[in-house]
Design a protein around this motif. Sequence first.
Motif, short mmCIF file in Angstrom:
data_model
loop_
_atom_site.label_atom_id
_atom_site.label_comp_id
_atom_site.label_asym_id
_atom_site.label_seq_id
_atom_site.Cartn_x
_atom_site.Cartn_y
_atom_site.Cartn_z
N GLU A 241 38.53 61.78 27.68
CA GLU A 241 38.32 61.10 26.40
C GLU A 241 38.35 62.11 25.25
O GLU A 241 38.96 61.85 24.19
N LYS B 128 41.89 63.10 24.62
CA LYS B 128 42.60 62.04 23.90
C LYS B 128 42.25 62.06 22.42
O LYS B 128 43.13 61.95 21.56
N LYS B 129 40.93 62.21 22.15
CA LYS B 129 40.50 62.25 20.75
C LYS B 129 41.15 63.42 20.02
O LYS B 129 41.62 63.27 18.89
N ARG B 130 41.16 64.57 20.67
CA ARG B 130 41.77 65.74 20.02
C ARG B 130 43.26 65.50 19.76
O ARG B 130 43.79 65.85 18.71
N ALA B 131 43.94 64.90 20.75
CA ALA B 131 45.37 64.63 20.59
C ALA B 131 45.61 63.64 19.45
O ALA B 131 46.52 63.84 18.62
N ASP B 132 44.76 62.59 19.38
CA ASP B 132 44.89 61.60 18.29
C ASP B 132 44.63 62.25 16.94
O ASP B 132 45.36 62.00 15.96
N GLU B 133 43.60 63.09 16.87
CA GLU B 133 43.27 63.77 15.62
C GLU B 133 44.42 64.69 15.19
O GLU B 133 44.77 64.78 14.01
N LYS C 169 47.56 64.30 15.94
CA LYS C 169 48.65 63.43 15.46
C LYS C 169 48.36 62.95 14.04
O LYS C 169 49.25 62.93 13.19
N MET C 170 47.12 62.53 13.80
CA MET C 170 46.73 62.03 12.48
C MET C 170 46.92 63.14 11.43
O MET C 170 47.43 62.89 10.33
N LYS C 171 46.50 64.35 11.77
CA LYS C 171 46.66 65.47 10.84
C LYS C 171 48.13 65.73 10.56
O LYS C 171 48.53 66.01 9.43
N GLU C 172 48.95 65.64 11.62
CA GLU C 172 50.39 65.86 11.46
C GLU C 172 51.01 64.80 10.54
O GLU C 172 51.80 65.12 9.66
#
Length: 201
Positions: free
Chosen positions: A170, A173-178, A180-183
């Motif tokens: 989890e 996943k959160k780090r990957a989502d964050e 992506k959001m930053k990108e």
Amino acid sequence: MPKGRGGKFINHKGKHRSFTNPDELEEQRKREEKERQWRAERGEVSSSEEEEDDDKKEGSDDSSSEEETSSEEEEGKAKGVEGLIQVENPNRVQQKAKKLSTLNTELAAATTPSAPSSSSSKPELSRREREELEKQRAAANYQRLHAKGKTEEARADLARLAIIKAQREEAAKKRADEAKMKEVEKQKKSQQTQKALGKKP
């Protein structure tokens, strides 16, 4: 406590001991020898004295063997009533301590089906040795079951590991989502700045 000069303790042990002079011992031996010869000349020598003379004339090798036999007799002498009655006291036998490695090999040899099972050839173990063997067996069995995951502790460990894995997944996943959001936000910002500057993408 008696004190001498300077207040030091004085030990009086052995103060009045007297030791036999070696010259006196030699004279006494010579006197006894003369008496024996005089008796032998008169024919009054007993058989026990003759045996003593023969023993003294023999070499020192015989005397050393006699000392060994006499010491064995003294050890074998029964105390009290033991000479009259044969007593088997199991507490009197001093059992030698055995190393665990030798006990393990004996145990392995005893548990194999090919080994003949005879109660007389198998040594009797003391209570402590039996308890130690049981502890070792139990520990080995527990380790085996623990490795297979069949013990309560192993199950609890596996459950904890599953929970930790889920938490880590989890978090990943959160780090990957964050990320992506930053990108995405970076791209939006760069597009806005380019629009503001009037550049076409």
